[in-house]
Motif scaffolding. Structure first.
Motif, mmCIF file in Angstrom:
data_model
loop_
_atom_site.group_PDB
_atom_site.id
_atom_site.type_symbol
_atom_site.label_atom_id
_atom_site.label_comp_id
_atom_site.label_asym_id
_atom_site.label_seq_id
_atom_site.Cartn_x
_atom_site.Cartn_y
_atom_site.Cartn_z
ATOM 1 N N PHE A 7 41.363 18.809 -47.240
ATOM 2 C CA PHE A 7 41.080 20.103 -47.860
ATOM 3 C C PHE A 7 42.165 21.106 -47.491
ATOM 4 C CE2 PHE A 7 36.238 19.238 -47.362
ATOM 5 C CZ PHE A 7 36.192 18.567 -48.568
ATOM 6 N N ARG A 8 42.180 22.218 -48.214
ATOM 7 C CA ARG A 8 43.055 23.341 -47.875
ATOM 8 C C ARG A 8 42.216 24.612 -47.855
ATOM 9 N NH1 ARG A 8 47.993 23.531 -51.248
ATOM 10 N NH2 ARG A 8 48.823 22.361 -49.492
ATOM 11 N N CYS A 9 42.342 25.366 -46.771
ATOM 12 C CA CYS A 9 41.723 26.690 -46.669
ATOM 13 C C CYS A 9 42.834 27.705 -46.896
ATOM 14 C CB CYS A 9 41.088 26.898 -45.296
ATOM 15 S SG CYS A 9 40.300 28.514 -45.112
ATOM 16 N N SER A 10 42.590 28.661 -47.776
ATOM 17 C CA SER A 10 43.599 29.688 -48.036
ATOM 18 C C SER A 10 42.925 31.039 -48.227
ATOM 19 C CB SER A 10 44.421 29.325 -49.273
ATOM 20 O OG SER A 10 43.594 29.219 -50.406
ATOM 21 N N THR A 11 43.742 32.070 -48.102
ATOM 22 C CA THR A 11 43.253 33.436 -48.290
ATOM 23 C C THR A 11 44.171 34.162 -49.266
ATOM 24 O OG1 THR A 11 44.553 34.393 -46.496
ATOM 25 C CG2 THR A 11 42.373 33.543 -45.928
ATOM 26 N N ARG A 12 43.711 35.298 -49.744
ATOM 27 C CA ARG A 12 44.546 36.142 -50.595
ATOM 28 C C ARG A 12 45.744 36.607 -49.783
ATOM 29 N NH1 ARG A 12 40.108 40.164 -53.325
ATOM 30 N NH2 ARG A 12 39.074 38.613 -54.613
ATOM 31 N N LYS A 13 46.873 36.722 -50.437
ATOM 32 C CA LYS A 13 48.089 37.124 -49.732
ATOM 33 C C LYS A 13 48.246 38.637 -49.636
ATOM 34 C CE LYS A 13 50.576 32.944 -50.887
ATOM 35 N NZ LYS A 13 51.634 32.322 -51.608
ATOM 36 N N LYS A 14 47.751 39.363 -50.648
ATOM 37 C CA LYS A 14 47.997 40.811 -50.696
ATOM 38 C C LYS A 14 46.697 41.591 -50.824
ATOM 39 C CE LYS A 14 52.465 40.244 -52.907
ATOM 40 N NZ LYS A 14 53.288 40.563 -54.051
ATOM 41 N N ASP A 15 45.804 41.391 -49.897
ATOM 42 C CA ASP A 15 44.532 42.093 -49.993
ATOM 43 C C ASP A 15 43.994 42.322 -48.583
ATOM 44 O OD1 ASP A 15 42.170 43.223 -50.818
ATOM 45 O OD2 ASP A 15 41.647 41.614 -52.201
ATOM 46 N N PHE A 16 43.366 43.463 -48.383
ATOM 47 C CA PHE A 16 42.793 43.768 -47.074
ATOM 48 C C PHE A 16 41.666 42.798 -46.731
ATOM 49 C CE2 PHE A 16 39.714 46.095 -44.426
ATOM 50 C CZ PHE A 16 40.519 46.290 -43.316
ATOM 51 N N HIS A 17 40.851 42.453 -47.736
ATOM 52 C CA HIS A 17 39.766 41.494 -47.529
ATOM 53 C C HIS A 17 40.290 40.114 -47.914
ATOM 54 C CE1 HIS A 17 35.768 39.934 -47.097
ATOM 55 N NE2 HIS A 17 35.791 39.456 -48.339
ATOM 56 N N PRO A 18 40.437 39.203 -46.956
ATOM 57 C CA PRO A 18 41.120 37.937 -47.234
ATOM 58 C C PRO A 18 40.396 36.973 -48.173
ATOM 59 C CG PRO A 18 40.247 37.942 -45.005
ATOM 60 C CD PRO A 18 40.027 39.323 -45.568
ATOM 61 N N LYS A 19 39.069 37.007 -48.263
ATOM 62 C CA LYS A 19 38.281 36.116 -49.122
ATOM 63 C C LYS A 19 38.742 34.658 -49.025
ATOM 64 C CE LYS A 19 35.832 38.286 -52.666
ATOM 65 N NZ LYS A 19 35.539 38.404 -54.059
ATOM 66 N N PRO A 20 38.526 34.014 -47.894
ATOM 67 C CA PRO A 20 38.977 32.629 -47.740
ATOM 68 C C PRO A 20 38.198 31.661 -48.627
ATOM 69 C CG PRO A 20 37.741 33.346 -45.817
ATOM 70 C CD PRO A 20 37.878 34.539 -46.697
ATOM 71 N N VAL A 21 38.918 30.632 -49.093
ATOM 72 C CA VAL A 21 38.323 29.592 -49.919
ATOM 73 C C VAL A 21 38.869 28.228 -49.511
ATOM 74 C CG1 VAL A 21 37.950 31.093 -51.920
ATOM 75 C CG2 VAL A 21 40.082 29.808 -51.735
ATOM 76 N N VAL A 22 38.075 27.211 -49.774
ATOM 77 C CA VAL A 22 38.537 25.831 -49.654
ATOM 78 C C VAL A 22 38.781 25.357 -51.073
ATOM 79 C CG1 VAL A 22 37.911 23.479 -49.000
ATOM 80 C CG2 VAL A 22 37.305 25.394 -47.504
ATOM 81 N N SER A 23 40.017 24.938 -51.331
ATOM 82 C CA SER A 23 40.368 24.583 -52.703
ATOM 83 C C SER A 23 40.815 23.124 -52.799
ATOM 84 C CB SER A 23 41.455 25.523 -53.228
ATOM 85 O OG SER A 23 42.554 25.546 -52.334
ATOM 86 N N LYS A 24 42.013 22.831 -52.386
ATOM 87 C CA LYS A 24 42.580 21.481 -52.531
ATOM 88 C C LYS A 24 41.612 20.428 -51.983
ATOM 89 C CE LYS A 24 46.333 18.668 -50.791
ATOM 90 N NZ LYS A 24 47.406 18.647 -49.810
ATOM 91 N N GLY A 25 41.272 19.462 -52.810
ATOM 92 C CA GLY A 25 40.387 18.381 -52.398
ATOM 93 C C GLY A 25 38.911 18.674 -52.560
#
Length: 121
Positions: A54-72
């Protein structure tokens, strides 16, 4: 014996099933996010011992990161036949220097005395 720390538990929404799994910001400490990409690839084992990438990522240009699991994630959903209303629980091995993860899927089977009863799937 490994001690597991539960990172989060979530009843799946339509977005979680159809696109990506939204995860709480409070668990970002568990991932070693790349400073530039704001993402981290990680391996998860399910209860059968199968490994998932899996991949966990966050928004790059936002104060609130809103993490998500996407890849896989979508492949996992399809393979496990997850549906809206099912639950996932993510754990991290609680051993110094170990960054392995486990995931459990659950289906609601019925209510008992007003409480949902879940069965591992």
């Amino acid at each position: 014996m490994l001690k597991m720390k539960q990172l989060f538990s979530k009843v799946l929404s339509p977005t979680d099933i159809e696109h990506r799994l939204a995860v709480p910001s409070e668990i970002l400490w568990a991932f070693e996010l790349d400073e530039v990409d704001r993402a981290a690839d990680f391996e998860v084992k399910d209860i059968a011992g199968k490994k998932w990438q899996f991949r966990c990522s966050t928004r790059k240009k936002d104060f609130h990161p809103k993490p998500v699991v996407s890849k896989g994630w979508r492949r996992f959903v399809k393979d496990k036949r997850l549906q809206v209303g099912d639950k996932v629980v993510l754990y991290k091995d609680d051993v110094e220097g170990d960054s392995s993860f486990r995931i459990k899927t659950m289906k609601k089977v019925f209510k008992l005395f007003g409480e949902d009863v879940w069965l591992e799937s």
